[in-house]
Design a protein around this motif. Structure first.
Motif, PDB file in Angstrom:
ATOM      1  N   GLU A 242      17.151 -14.969  57.673  1.00  0.00           N
ATOM      2  CA  GLU A 242      17.411 -15.627  56.392  1.00  0.00           C
ATOM      3  C   GLU A 242      16.776 -14.895  55.215  1.00  0.00           C
ATOM      4  O   GLU A 242      17.156 -15.123  54.074  1.00  0.00           O
ATOM      5  N   GLN A 243      15.794 -14.053  55.474  1.00  0.00           N
ATOM      6  CA  GLN A 243      15.161 -13.311  54.393  1.00  0.00           C
ATOM      7  C   GLN A 243      15.814 -11.941  54.255  1.00  0.00           C
ATOM      8  O   GLN A 243      16.014 -11.240  55.245  1.00  0.00           O
ATOM      9  N   SER A 244      16.133 -11.587  53.025  1.00  0.00           N
ATOM     10  CA  SER A 244      16.726 -10.274  52.805  1.00  0.00           C
ATOM     11  C   SER A 244      15.679  -9.182  52.991  1.00  0.00           C
ATOM     12  O   SER A 244      14.479  -9.406  52.829  1.00  0.00           O
ATOM     13  N   VAL A 245      16.137  -7.992  53.331  1.00  0.00           N
ATOM     14  CA  VAL A 245      15.251  -6.878  53.642  1.00  0.00           C
ATOM     15  C   VAL A 245      15.480  -5.759  52.645  1.00  0.00           C
ATOM     16  O   VAL A 245      16.623  -5.379  52.370  1.00  0.00           O
ATOM     17  N   PHE A 246      14.378  -5.261  52.085  1.00  0.00           N
ATOM     18  CA  PHE A 246      14.511  -4.110  51.190  1.00  0.00           C
ATOM     19  C   PHE A 246      14.637  -2.839  52.026  1.00  0.00           C
ATOM     20  O   PHE A 246      13.835  -2.613  52.937  1.00  0.00           O
ATOM     21  N   SER A 247      15.636  -2.017  51.698  1.00  0.00           N
ATOM     22  CA  SER A 247      15.958  -0.872  52.552  1.00  0.00           C
ATOM     23  C   SER A 247      15.100   0.351  52.219  1.00  0.00           C
ATOM     24  O   SER A 247      15.602   1.455  52.066  1.00  0.00           O
ATOM     25  N   GLY A 248      13.800   0.155  52.121  1.00  0.00           N
ATOM     26  CA  GLY A 248      12.918   1.288  51.852  1.00  0.00           C
ATOM     27  C   GLY A 248      12.753   2.183  53.049  1.00  0.00           C
ATOM     28  O   GLY A 248      12.622   3.399  52.941  1.00  0.00           O
ATOM     29  N   ASP A 249      12.733   1.572  54.267  1.00  0.00           N
ATOM     30  CA  ASP A 249      12.603   2.340  55.512  1.00  0.00           C
ATOM     31  C   ASP A 249      13.585   1.774  56.524  1.00  0.00           C
ATOM     32  O   ASP A 249      13.206   1.086  57.466  1.00  0.00           O
ATOM     33  N   PRO A 250      14.871   2.053  56.336  1.00  0.00           N
ATOM     34  CA  PRO A 250      15.885   1.438  57.209  1.00  0.00           C
ATOM     35  C   PRO A 250      15.729   1.818  58.677  1.00  0.00           C
ATOM     36  O   PRO A 250      15.930   1.006  59.561  1.00  0.00           O
ATOM     37  N   GLU A 251      15.307   3.059  58.935  1.00  0.00           N
ATOM     38  CA  GLU A 251      15.166   3.485  60.329  1.00  0.00           C
ATOM     39  C   GLU A 251      13.995   2.766  60.990  1.00  0.00           C
ATOM     40  O   GLU A 251      14.095   2.313  62.138  1.00  0.00           O
ATOM     41  N   GLY A 252      12.867   2.626  60.266  1.00  0.00           N
ATOM     42  CA  GLY A 252      11.714   1.925  60.822  1.00  0.00           C
ATOM     43  C   GLY A 252      12.023   0.468  61.098  1.00  0.00           C
ATOM     44  O   GLY A 252      11.629  -0.076  62.151  1.00  0.00           O
ATOM     45  N   TYR A 253      12.734  -0.191  60.174  1.00  0.00           N
ATOM     46  CA  TYR A 253      13.082  -1.595  60.372  1.00  0.00           C
ATOM     47  C   TYR A 253      14.049  -1.749  61.530  1.00  0.00           C
ATOM     48  O   TYR A 253      13.931  -2.664  62.347  1.00  0.00           O
ATOM     49  N   SER A 254      15.001  -0.829  61.624  1.00  0.00           N
ATOM     50  CA  SER A 254      15.974  -0.870  62.722  1.00  0.00           C
ATOM     51  C   SER A 254      15.282  -0.721  64.068  1.00  0.00           C
ATOM     52  O   SER A 254      15.601  -1.434  65.031  1.00  0.00           O
ATOM     53  N   ASN A 255      14.297   0.183  64.148  1.00  0.00           N
ATOM     54  CA  ASN A 255      13.563   0.370  65.405  1.00  0.00           C
ATOM     55  C   ASN A 255      12.760  -0.871  65.771  1.00  0.00           C
ATOM     56  O   ASN A 255      12.660  -1.237  66.952  1.00  0.00           O
ATOM     57  N   GLU A 256      12.158  -1.521  64.754  1.00  0.00           N
ATOM     58  CA  GLU A 256      11.407  -2.750  65.030  1.00  0.00           C
ATOM     59  C   GLU A 256      12.321  -3.816  65.622  1.00  0.00           C
ATOM     60  O   GLU A 256      11.962  -4.482  66.612  1.00  0.00           O
ATOM     61  N   LEU A 257      13.517  -3.978  65.053  1.00  0.00           N
ATOM     62  CA  LEU A 257      14.462  -4.959  65.575  1.00  0.00           C
ATOM     63  C   LEU A 257      14.909  -4.598  66.991  1.00  0.00           C
ATOM     64  O   LEU A 257      15.043  -5.472  67.855  1.00  0.00           O
ATOM     65  N   LYS A 258      15.132  -3.323  67.237  1.00  0.00           N
ATOM     66  CA  LYS A 258      15.530  -2.909  68.577  1.00  0.00           C
ATOM     67  C   LYS A 258      14.445  -3.246  69.602  1.00  0.00           C
ATOM     68  O   LYS A 258      14.732  -3.770  70.691  1.00  0.00           O
ATOM     69  N   HIS A 259      13.201  -2.947  69.261  1.00  0.00           N
ATOM     70  CA  HIS A 259      12.109  -3.223  70.188  1.00  0.00           C
ATOM     71  C   HIS A 259      11.988  -4.718  70.475  1.00  0.00           C
ATOM     72  O   HIS A 259      11.753  -5.130  71.625  1.00  0.00           O
ATOM     73  N   LEU A 260      12.150  -5.551  69.452  1.00  0.00           N
ATOM     74  CA  LEU A 260      12.128  -6.997  69.666  1.00  0.00           C
ATOM     75  C   LEU A 260      13.291  -7.428  70.554  1.00  0.00           C
ATOM     76  O   LEU A 260      13.146  -8.302  71.419  1.00  0.00           O
TER      77      LEU A 260
END
Length: 335
Positions: A242-260
């Protein structure tokens, strides 16, 4: 004028007080009262609002009752003090000796195991409390520790250290339901919670929520809603952030979601895919400070999780040591 005896005057006083005596009798009574302080005192008592002549026996009875009343007051006061002392004693024992059952999530623990021998040191995460009554039990190679939380005192100053020798080599150490150590490996609190939340069917949404909470999903990502696609395989768990994400580090955020996603795939038996959907914001023009929004997603499958981990991802639900390796590799052992 004849002076009446005290006995006669005492008999006449009630009528004298009520004004019922004749003039002659009144004069005789008053003449006696002028010379007799005892009868004047009796008259004074009778003239009080509820006064009446008190006989010697009555006076003795009154004195006895007053004495008993004072004694009863002392007894009652002493009883109250004794009850308060008992209450304070029980409260003190509750706070400083007996305490409350200490949950596994409320302690820091260090475990050392060598064969059948265990050394455990634990302390409350809440520094205002101390650990007491550390005890051990064992069953089928699993040693379980229990303890209680009390206020610090000369009896219990903070942490507690205990040793235990089992009847057979130790394969697992627990503190209540929390697994501290398993087959030579220290287990993090996050891994223990997630392992205990493992379940077979993704259609069980309350169980899914328990796994998400064990992983600290809300703390890591903010609030979210869930959708399940379980009519046909592959079974998919949609997690809509529900919270929007600022795309400052899209690859890092994507990896965090993958790990979860890998961690959730590991503990839900028939879950084939986890899909995170979120709103991503970005500055299109730094000079104008205009913001763009787009919907994005990250999706991971069991096959992808297995390839990343190097072992069958589903085996982690049966072996907590593997799950600890997975979360360590993913950087998820703390929240």
């Amino acid at each position: 004028m004849q002076n009446l005896p005290c006995e006669v005057v005492r008999d006449l006083l009630p009528s004298y007080v009520d004004g019922l005596t004749s003039e002659t009798t009144t004069a005789l009574v008053e003449a006696h009262l002028d010379t007799c302080p005892d009868c004047r005192a009796a008259l004074a008592v009778m003239r009080e609002p509820d006064g009446r002549a008190v006989s010697e026996n009555d006076q003795k009875e009154l004195d006895f009752l007053k004495k008993n009343k004072r004694r009863n007051r002392r007894i009652a006061f002493a009883s109250i003090l004794a009850a308060l002392a008992l209450l304070v004693g029980l409260l003190g024992a509750r706070l400083y000796v007996t305490g409350d059952k200490l949950g596994g999530e409320s302690v820091y623990a260090r475990t050392e195991v060598e064969g059948e021998h265990l050394e455990l040191t634990c302390a409350c995460m809440d520094s205002l409390h101390a650990v007491s009554n550390l005890r051990f039990s064992e069953k089928d190679g699993v040693v379980t520790a229990t303890a209680r939380s009390v206020l610090p005192s000369f009896l219990h100053r903070g942490d507690s250290r205990g040793e235990y020798t089992a009847s057979a080599p130790i394969r697992e150490v627990r503190f209540n339901d929390r697994i501290l150590w398993s087959n030579g490996k220290t287990i993090s609190a996050v891994t223990s919670r997630l392992y205990n939340s493992a379940h077979d069917y993704v259609g069980d949404m309350p169980a899914n929520r328990e796994s998400a909470d064990a992983l600290g999903l809300t703390t890591r990502l903010g609030s979210f809603t869930n959708e399940l696609d379980t009519e046909n395989t592959p079974y998919v768990w949609h997690i809509n952030l529900e919270q929007s994400v600022f795309s400052g580090d899209p690859e890092g955020y994507s990896n965090e979601l993958k790990h979860l996603g890998y961690a959730l795939l590991a503990v839900v038996g028939n879950l084939d895919e986890v899909r995170f959907e979120y709103t991503c914001t970005a500055e299109e023009d730094p000079d104008s400070q205009s913001i763009s929004f787009r919907t994005d997603f990250v999706s991971v499958t069991s096959a992808e999780a297995t390839a990343w981990f190097g072992q069958d991802i589903k085996a982690c639900a049966r072996d907590i040591s593997l799950l600890e390796d997975l979360l360590s590799q993913a950087g998820l052992t703390s929240i």
